[in-house]
Design a protein around this motif. Structure first.
Motif, PDB file in Angstrom:
ATOM      1  N   PRO A 132      29.198  23.326  -9.988  1.00  0.00           N
ATOM      2  CA  PRO A 132      29.059  22.119  -8.811  1.00  0.00           C
ATOM      3  C   PRO A 132      28.468  23.106  -7.604  1.00  0.00           C
ATOM      4  O   PRO A 132      29.041  24.085  -7.209  1.00  0.00           O
ATOM      5  CB  PRO A 132      30.650  21.742  -8.385  1.00  0.00           C
ATOM      6  CG  PRO A 132      31.207  22.120  -9.790  1.00  0.00           C
ATOM      7  CD  PRO A 132      30.679  23.185 -10.172  1.00  0.00           C
ATOM      8  N   GLU A 133      27.604  22.485  -6.956  1.00  0.00           N
ATOM      9  CA  GLU A 133      26.939  22.885  -5.686  1.00  0.00           C
ATOM     10  C   GLU A 133      26.735  21.768  -4.900  1.00  0.00           C
ATOM     11  O   GLU A 133      26.463  20.487  -4.999  1.00  0.00           O
ATOM     12  CB  GLU A 133      25.588  23.455  -6.102  1.00  0.00           C
ATOM     13  CG  GLU A 133      25.663  24.960  -6.866  1.00  0.00           C
ATOM     14  CD  GLU A 133      24.256  25.253  -7.416  1.00  0.00           C
ATOM     15  OE1 GLU A 133      23.298  24.709  -6.945  1.00  0.00           O
ATOM     16  OE2 GLU A 133      24.139  26.313  -8.256  1.00  0.00           O
ATOM     17  N   ALA A 134      26.769  22.302  -3.410  1.00  0.00           N
ATOM     18  CA  ALA A 134      26.830  21.218  -2.317  1.00  0.00           C
ATOM     19  C   ALA A 134      25.246  21.193  -1.960  1.00  0.00           C
ATOM     20  O   ALA A 134      24.876  19.971  -1.469  1.00  0.00           O
ATOM     21  CB  ALA A 134      27.430  21.828  -1.058  1.00  0.00           C
ATOM     22  N   TRP A 190      28.137  12.499  -9.946  1.00  0.00           N
ATOM     23  CA  TRP A 190      27.571  14.040  -9.701  1.00  0.00           C
ATOM     24  C   TRP A 190      26.096  14.123  -9.655  1.00  0.00           C
ATOM     25  O   TRP A 190      25.400  14.684  -8.993  1.00  0.00           O
ATOM     26  CB  TRP A 190      28.426  15.038 -10.428  1.00  0.00           C
ATOM     27  CG  TRP A 190      27.899  16.301 -10.373  1.00  0.00           C
ATOM     28  CD1 TRP A 190      27.415  16.960  -9.122  1.00  0.00           C
ATOM     29  CD2 TRP A 190      28.239  17.335 -11.140  1.00  0.00           C
ATOM     30  NE1 TRP A 190      27.358  18.173  -9.605  1.00  0.00           N
ATOM     31  CE2 TRP A 190      27.889  18.584 -10.945  1.00  0.00           C
ATOM     32  CE3 TRP A 190      28.969  17.339 -12.636  1.00  0.00           C
ATOM     33  CZ2 TRP A 190      27.768  19.875 -11.288  1.00  0.00           C
ATOM     34  CZ3 TRP A 190      29.149  18.559 -13.142  1.00  0.00           C
ATOM     35  CH2 TRP A 190      28.235  19.790 -12.677  1.00  0.00           C
ATOM     36  N   GLY A 191      25.556  13.536 -10.483  1.00  0.00           N
ATOM     37  CA  GLY A 191      24.072  13.679 -10.907  1.00  0.00           C
ATOM     38  C   GLY A 191      23.518  12.329 -10.883  1.00  0.00           C
ATOM     39  O   GLY A 191      23.918  11.257 -11.261  1.00  0.00           O
ATOM     40  N   GLU A 192      22.252  12.220 -10.458  1.00  0.00           N
ATOM     41  CA  GLU A 192      21.489  10.883 -10.603  1.00  0.00           C
ATOM     42  C   GLU A 192      20.078  11.302 -11.366  1.00  0.00           C
ATOM     43  O   GLU A 192      19.350  11.897 -11.037  1.00  0.00           O
ATOM     44  CB  GLU A 192      21.095  10.513  -9.178  1.00  0.00           C
ATOM     45  CG  GLU A 192      20.382   9.211  -8.974  1.00  0.00           C
ATOM     46  CD  GLU A 192      19.983   8.922  -7.545  1.00  0.00           C
ATOM     47  OE1 GLU A 192      19.101   7.708  -7.416  1.00  0.00           O
ATOM     48  OE2 GLU A 192      20.226   9.718  -6.723  1.00  0.00           O
ATOM     49  N   ARG A 218      18.959  14.903 -10.573  1.00  0.00           N
ATOM     50  CA  ARG A 218      19.116  15.454  -8.936  1.00  0.00           C
ATOM     51  C   ARG A 218      20.787  15.453  -9.009  1.00  0.00           C
ATOM     52  O   ARG A 218      21.196  14.472  -8.779  1.00  0.00           O
ATOM     53  CB  ARG A 218      18.695  14.454  -8.134  1.00  0.00           C
ATOM     54  CG  ARG A 218      18.413  14.889  -6.710  1.00  0.00           C
ATOM     55  CD  ARG A 218      17.890  14.064  -5.773  1.00  0.00           C
ATOM     56  NE  ARG A 218      16.440  13.976  -5.944  1.00  0.00           N
ATOM     57  CZ  ARG A 218      15.879  12.967  -6.707  1.00  0.00           C
ATOM     58  NH1 ARG A 218      16.352  11.829  -6.494  1.00  0.00           N
ATOM     59  NH2 ARG A 218      14.414  13.222  -6.776  1.00  0.00           N
ATOM     60  N   LEU A 219      21.101  16.691  -8.834  1.00  0.00           N
ATOM     61  CA  LEU A 219      22.555  16.887  -8.740  1.00  0.00           C
ATOM     62  C   LEU A 219      23.109  17.457  -7.267  1.00  0.00           C
ATOM     63  O   LEU A 219      22.210  18.141  -6.710  1.00  0.00           O
ATOM     64  CB  LEU A 219      22.989  18.118  -9.684  1.00  0.00           C
ATOM     65  CG  LEU A 219      22.761  17.965 -11.256  1.00  0.00           C
ATOM     66  CD1 LEU A 219      23.169  19.403 -11.863  1.00  0.00           C
ATOM     67  CD2 LEU A 219      23.336  16.799 -11.860  1.00  0.00           C
ATOM     68  N   ARG A 220      24.060  17.008  -6.896  1.00  0.00           N
ATOM     69  CA  ARG A 220      24.632  17.265  -5.676  1.00  0.00           C
ATOM     70  C   ARG A 220      26.143  17.023  -5.649  1.00  0.00           C
ATOM     71  O   ARG A 220      26.748  15.866  -5.992  1.00  0.00           O
ATOM     72  CB  ARG A 220      24.214  16.719  -4.367  1.00  0.00           C
ATOM     73  CG  ARG A 220      24.885  17.184  -3.154  1.00  0.00           C
ATOM     74  CD  ARG A 220      23.961  16.382  -1.942  1.00  0.00           C
ATOM     75  NE  ARG A 220      24.278  17.030  -0.932  1.00  0.00           N
ATOM     76  CZ  ARG A 220      23.267  16.930   0.266  1.00  0.00           C
ATOM     77  NH1 ARG A 220      22.108  16.375   0.387  1.00  0.00           N
ATOM     78  NH2 ARG A 220      23.503  17.482   1.570  1.00  0.00           N
TER      79      ARG A 220
END
Length: 924
Positions: free
Chosen positions: A528-530, A561-563, A579-581
């Motif tokens: 996980p990353e901001a 978490w992801g799109e 796209r992860l955030r």
């Protein structure tokens, strides 16, 4: 000194000389100046126990703060066991005074405890209290959100209006804001609010309100109450239009800026910004600039570590005395609980008690009250069973720009001020230069030196002891960004705010689903990353396929978490782009999803089965079936398919069937890549297609313009789906494409069908090669005949040449001639009616197509007798056959590109040229 106090201000701050008074250290949350002062005071006092404003349930979690795996920013998360969505965060950064106090206690072997109102009451208060109408509240009632301080609502929840932080002044936890279903909080923002304004829109000089005063404002001189929207907020706690000490807001507190005396009798229910009062008294028009100058730029007092706390306590005592009628009920309860805990600690440790809390509370904790009175306030409070743990937090979530009510504008800047040992301005500008260089901007050491000089000059001109964020920002804009705010926005996003994501150790308490998720993240190497990033997946690889399954399962559980996003490198089904955030509130979503199972797979399976039963439309069920295939929920898919078959059998709406078919057909393709058995899905899709074929012609009769446009989209979607379905199904389903083409022929020739659909049917048949261009021209001629109403003819054209049909008109001048002849023959009185349709159709074409059509129309396109592809003589770029002379001119370049030069030699050059031409044709 107030009446009844028996010790001096210095003794009150020091506390240890008397032996009975605790050491009260009033702080401002997320303030590096307060954090440094707390550390110096604890080093000087050496207390026997440290009491901290926070939920007592977290006492067992304090030792984890010393774990090597614990890296702030982090947050305490409390949630109701039976309702995980009702939760509260207590965020802590490395520069938070509370975190510094906890770390000091652990490093020195001193007990540390939280003393605020327990989370069991905080979370239950809003749920069980129906809450009176704000209009019925007394001015001192102060009922607002259940939280205060640094807490935040998880996204989409809150006790205020949906999608926004709850507002008000009542507070229930040190930095805690309770959350629940959107709009569920009964404690609406009421008119009886105090200067400390404890709701998420609150602001006080101690930083105890979520909108703690802040010395950071990019491009301005600190964060001002009028720009933050919470320092001096309105009685309704609404935020951006908050009352401002300068009188600029709609509900102005202290309009003359002179202090408490500036509040008239008719403003008794308006919050005042205490910091604005103190700043105005000192001659400052900007409270944040004053705080920055007197606290953040002064360092720790030499020789007296308690002097800052003494001065702040005296100021808060005067302000609380002036606004005593605005004490909120929850603050009274919270402060009563703190006093009870302080007395217990004094009995247990016999003195040497240090208390770290919001400065606004210090006078109340110092006040002499009886044990009986305090316990009476705590009697009968509602309760709910809660769990608590540590969760990672981010600097971006500490930022107010994220929607966090307690946020600060520059967490990255604050962290820098707290962490660097010396020369903060020089080190900061060096960081900025490094970031800009990484973005390929020309920034040298000379730029850094000049920016430092400019920042110091600006500070001197503005009468400031040291350059602040506003001075460094102005210097960066002028020297490194050449006056542009575009690169400055990058500096603000990456450095001033930042994307630092905290970490918590594996030993921290967590729900079983969270532990399984952490295990999968480690196994799949998906950290996980901001910072938002794109992840390209190749589903033919086992690790990437596992990542895809995990992300799809989490989305089904509501943990976004992801799109998914469009793949840039390939359109194949074996490629996925995400796209992860990671956002902190996703920890709450994981806790909520824990009711469905203890593992991600089990929880997603149970959730899918429940969603299938509760789906409202057929399209929702088909979309769910597609998601199950993407997530490879093989155990849930049979149940979803049963529901799908039942719904499809009972739904007679052709529109619903047409909406459902594309999702089913897309799902069939995933079986090839993911190895999923889709035979049952294929049977349902084939049956659905047959029902669409039967019901579509009657459904297309007598439609108005809007319904015809909607049906056109359905026809396009079914056409695409049938094309894919014909490649997927086995022979026993027959030739679905042929039957679909028969339906299109029916639509194209039925006069009762709107012209838009008739034109579209002809276009689809032409694209599939089921009719010749001559036949299409004949149908167009019939549709554009003089007897056809102009509006219907324009709709036919829109259906036929809309959506990329311009190339048809470019390459078949018979069709272009028909359109041109019809258009020039439209009566003047009808032209205005058809013009919007034509403009909508032709404006969708590429600029090159429009330009070519204009050239053809200008010189006059061929009329009906011309053959397909024929053009008028002399038109540049068009001919009936290939221009071999011009084609031969490019053959040398083609041979070079294809690497054929070595094989083309000697007398066989002409033959080689022909061969190269053939190869070129093959490539084309």
């Amino acid at each position: 000194m107030r009446e009844g106090d028996d010790v001096s201000g210095a003794d009150r701050a020091g506390g240890r000389e008397s032996g009975t008074q605790p050491l009260l250290l009033g702080v401002r949350h997320h303030g590096p100046g307060s954090a440094r002062a707390v550390r110096a005071a604890l080093d000087a006092a050496r207390p026997n126990v440290v009491l901290i404003e926070g939920p007592p349930e977290a006492d067992a979690l304090i030792p984890l703060a010393a774990d090597e795996g614990m890296r702030p920013p982090v947050a305490l998360l409390a949630h109701a066991v039976d309702e995980p969505g009702r939760s509260a965060f207590w965020p802590l950064a490395g520069f938070s005074p509370e975190w510094v106090a906890v770390r000091w206690a652990l490093e020195h072997g001193v007990p540390a405890r939280f003393i605020d109102l327990p989370a069991t009451h905080t979370l239950a208060w809003d749920r069980d209290d129906a809450g009176p109408d704000p209009a019925d509240q007394e001015p001192g009632d102060g009922r607002g959100s259940a939280g205060e301080g640094t807490a935040e609502h998880p996204a989409g929840t809150g006790t205020g209006t949906e999608g926004a932080p709850a507002t008000g002044s009542g507070r229930a936890g040190a930095g805690a804001t309770t959350t629940g279903p959107a709009g569920a909080g009964p404690d609406g923002a009421g008119p009886g609010v105090r200067p400390d304004a404890a709701g998420p829109q609150a602001a006080r000089p101690d930083g105890d309100g979520p909108e703690a005063v802040r010395p950071d404002r990019v491009g301005t001189e600190g964060v001002r109450p009028d720009s933050v929207g919470t320092e001096g907020v309105r009685p309704d706690g609404a935020g951006p239009e908050a009352a401002r000490p300068d009188g600029a807001g709609p509900d102005t507190a202290c309009p003359d800026g002179a202090g408490p005396e500036g509040v008239g009798a008719d403003e008794a229910d308006v919050r005042v910004d205490p910091l604005a009062v103190l700043a105005a008294t000192a001659g400052y028009d900007d409270p944040e600039r004053w705080w920055e100058d007197v606290v953040e730029h002064r360092g720790v007092a030499q020789g007296d570590a308690f002097a800052p706390f003494t001065a702040l306590e005296e100021a808060m005592a005067a302000l609380r005395e002036a606004y005593a009628d605005r004490d909120g009920e929850r603050d009274l309860v919270r402060e009563a609980h703190m006093r009870v805990q302080i007395r217990a600690a004094q009995r247990e440790f016999g003195g040497g008690v240090a208390v770290v809390c919001g400065a606004w509370h210090v006078p109340a904790l110092r006040r002499k009250t009886t044990v009986t009175a305090d316990r009476a306030l705590l009697k009968g409070l509602p309760k709910v069973k809660t769990d608590m743990t540590w969760v990672p937090w981010t600097h971006r979530r500490l930022s107010r720009a994220s929607g966090y009510g307690a946020g600060i504008d520059a967490p990255g800047w604050y962290a820098h001020l707290f962490d660097v040992p010396d020369r903060p301005v020089e080190r900061w500008l060096t960081k900025v230069a490094g970031l800009l260089r990484a973005e390929d901007r020309t920034v040298s050491s000379a730029h850094v030196i000049e920016a430092v000089r400019l920042a110091e000059t600006l500070a001197a001109m503005r009468g400031r002891p040291l350059p602040g964020l506003s001075e460094t920002t102005d210097a960066v804009r002028a020297v490194m960004c050449e006056g542009s705010d575009v690169p400055l926005a990058l500096v603000h996003d990456r450095l001033v705010v930042g994307d630092v994501l905290g970490e918590v150790p594996d030993t921290a308490p967590a729900v079983p689903l969270q532990r399984d998720l952490a295990r999968l993240q480690r196994r799949l190497r998906l950290k996980p990353e901001a910072l938002e990033r794109e992840l390209e997946l190749d589903l033919r690889k086992e690790t990437d396929a596992g990542r895809s399954r995990l992300l799809h399962r989490l989305r089904l559980l509501g943990v976004d978490w992801g799109e998914p996003t469009a793949s840039r490198g390939s359109t194949g089904t074996f490629r996925e782009t995400w796209r992860l955030r990671w956002e902190p509130e996703l920890s709450v979503r994981v806790a909520e999803a824990g009711v469905w199972g203890t593992t991600v797979l089990a929880a997603a399976t149970a959730k899918a089965e429940a969603d299938a039963v509760g789906a409202g439309t057929l399209a929702e069920v088909t979309a769910l079936a597609e998601r199950c295939l993407l997530a490879e929920l093989t155990e849930a898919l049979p149940g979803v398919m049963r529901v799908l078959a039942d719904r499809a059998a009972l739904d007679a709406d052709v529109g619903h069937l047409a909406q459902a078919l594309p999702a089913l057909v897309r799902s069939l393709r995933y079986g090839d890549v993911r190895g999923t058995d889709t035979e049952a899905l294929a049977e349902v899709a084939a049956g659905l297609a047959e029902r669409v074929f039967v019901g579509l012609p009657p459904a297309c009769v007598a439609l108005d313009a809007d319904a015809a446009e909607q049906m056109r989209r359905h026809v396009d979607a079914v056409h695409t789906a049938v094309g894919l379905l014909g490649d997927t199904l086995t022979d026993r389903h027959g030739d679905l494409r042929a039957r679909w083409h028969g339906v299109l022929r029916v639509l194209s020739g039925r006069d009762s069908v709107p012209g838009l659909l008739r034109g579209r049917a002809v276009r689809l048949l032409l694209d599939d090669g089921r009719i010749e261009q001559g036949q299409a021209a004949r149908l167009m001629g019939l549709a554009l005949s003089p007897g056809t109403p102009p509006a219907d003819a324009a709709a036919w054209i829109e259906g036929f040449v809309g959506g990329g049909g311009g190339m048809l008109l470019v390459h078949d001048e018979r069709l272009l001639g028909l359109v041109d002849a019809w258009l020039t023959g439209v009566p003047a009185e009808a032209f205005t009616d058809v013009l919007p349709l034509l403009r909508r159709t032709f404006s969708a074409y590429e600029p090159g197509v429009r330009r070519t059509l204009g050239e053809l129309v200008r010189r006059g396109p061929g009329k009906g007798g011309a053959v397909a592809g024929a053009v008028a003589a002399g038109a540049p770029g068009f001919a009936a056959d290939l221009d071999r002379e011009r084609a031969d001119a490019v053959l040398p370049v083609v041979r070079l590109l294809l690497g054929l030069d070595d094989t083309q030699a000697g007398p066989t050059a002409d033959t080689a040229g022909a061969a190269a031409g053939d190869e070129l044709a093959g490539v084309a």
